[in-house]
Design an enzyme around this catalytic site. Sequence first.
Site, short mmCIF file in Angstrom:
data_model
loop_
_atom_site.label_atom_id
_atom_site.label_comp_id
_atom_site.label_asym_id
_atom_site.label_seq_id
_atom_site.Cartn_x
_atom_site.Cartn_y
_atom_site.Cartn_z
CE1 TYR A 17 -3.90 -0.95 -4.65
CE2 TYR A 17 -4.81 -3.17 -4.70
CZ TYR A 17 -4.34 -2.09 -3.99
OH TYR A 17 -4.28 -2.14 -2.63
CE LYS A 74 -4.02 1.00 -1.03
NZ LYS A 74 -4.47 0.38 0.21
CE1 TYR A 108 -4.59 1.77 4.77
CE2 TYR A 108 -3.05 0.65 6.20
CZ TYR A 108 -3.48 0.99 4.94
OH TYR A 108 -2.80 0.54 3.86
CB SER A 146 -0.93 0.02 1.20
OG SER A 146 -2.02 -0.83 0.93
CB VAL A 202 -0.05 -5.92 4.14
CG1 VAL A 202 -1.31 -5.28 4.66
CG2 VAL A 202 -0.13 -6.14 2.63
N1 GLN Z 1 -2.08 -5.82 -1.86
C1 GLN Z 1 -2.74 -5.43 -0.66
C2 GLN Z 1 -4.24 -5.27 -0.90
O1 GLN Z 1 -4.61 -4.63 -1.82
C3 GLN Z 1 -2.17 -4.15 -0.13
C4 GLN Z 1 -2.81 -3.76 1.14
C5 GLN Z 1 -1.93 -2.99 2.08
O2 GLN Z 1 -0.71 -2.97 1.98
N2 GLN Z 1 -2.54 -2.41 3.09
O3 GLN Z 1 -5.03 -5.82 -0.17
#
Ligand code: GLN
Length: 477
Positions: free
Chosen positions: A195, A67, A247, A64, A265
């Site tokens: 993505y 993003k 978050y 993420s 993650v």
């Molecule tokens: N690939 C993960 C997802 O889209 C990334 C989520 C994350 O890093 N919070 O669920």
Amino acid sequence: MFSHVDGYLRHIMADCTGKRSGNVADYIPELAAVDPDGYGLSLCVHDGHMYSHGDSSVEFTIQSISKPLTYAMAISRLGNAMVDEKIGVEPSGEAFNEISVDDRRRPKNPMINAGAILAASLLLPPVTEIDEATVTKVFGEVLDFYSACAGRRLTLDEAVYASEKATGSRNRAIGYMLDSFGALDTNPDAALDLYYRQCSIRVTTDDLAAIGSTIANGGLNPRTGRMVFNQEVAQRLLSVMTTCGMYDGAGDWVTGVGLPAKSGVGGGILAVLPGQLGIGVYSPRLDEHGNSVRGVETCRHLSTDLGLHMFNVTRESRVTIRSVYDLDGVEVSGDWTELERGFLRTCRDRVRVYELQGDLTFAGAESALRRLETDMDDLSVAIVEISRIGVIDPVARTMLLSAKRTLDERGRKAMLVDPDNVVRTSVKRHRNDAIAPNLNVPEDLLGFDPTLPHVHSTMDEAIEDAEAFLLKQQSDA
Ligand code: GLN
């Protein structure tokens, strides 16, 4: 030669190593297989200098943390107004993979999956049929952009990408929901594919710190000198990272850490101190929000121990070294014998004066210290002149004093010209707080010397002291 900053970072890592709670992400086998105890920390300061510790060259997937970067590409290409039509900027207070939108049916912000999938869709051609070759071409542009931010060529982890794609039902649900609302101008599968690929780019903590310093510098990568995006985009990124980056815990994060940040993650966290530095941390055990447990704790320590909270305000810490000169043009003082004066004239260049200015925080002290380290072999006496310093942050004061002690230990002499007693005053103010209120680093590690020898109120006094030192060194030799 000596780096107090490295000492601080090592100490912070030692403090956080014990944090072993949380679990590595296990929704795909590649993430479940990583070493749960991996731990890296990198700090990239405003001129591109990198401090790297622990597993700082271990690669993991960006997840993420991609993003904000894809969002940056979208706003660089389309402008804020057009992107705002599609993606909100309100913190959602929800989990990153929540299937939700605002009352205008926009994803609430670009830091949750819905917003990120939409941001990725904005990079694709606005047509309903998109072939794989087109996604590959656009992904090439994404990889170029991320690589420019990191200052090195990044690569895709094919195995993670394949797994993300094979298991991404929830993301597909989000993508198809957006499509059903008419929010996507392109093919939803292509947007999802892009993505998944962006999440599967490999990075190290050095890369994250470099990306962070690029954002901190308004889009200019300080390591490559390349302008990757503009100031307006950087401001936008910092804003959404502040309000939505961590978050559901955004308020707690801003209060406790105060560094715009983004987690993934894969175990990474990217944090930025605007105008000053970028931080990369890696440790794969995650808390219930999907943030790295040790990463969060490390950022908390960096912020409190080093005074890096972004609202640690009114600091002009980048222009710290005003000038550096030796005593070549300065006459030897009259108090010595002719013989001594003759000797002193031969070593005017061994005394170097460093005039500092601004308000001295961690970042300013770091650059001053690094300059001293570089010059150390060429000097016998360093006179640090701080009459133009307004405020000395506790950590900066401690750094200055420990640098002084290190110089002393190496047979050099460090002197401080402090006409307004800034150092003494701040010592008095903080003495009861054990060095610095927030600096939870042991005194012996810092080499803190509370007696403050060789602090002078005028430059003349300091020069005389320097001359006495040189004469003593000569007669001892
Ligand atoms: N690939 C993960 C997802 O889209 C990334 C989520 C994350 O890093 N919070 O669920």
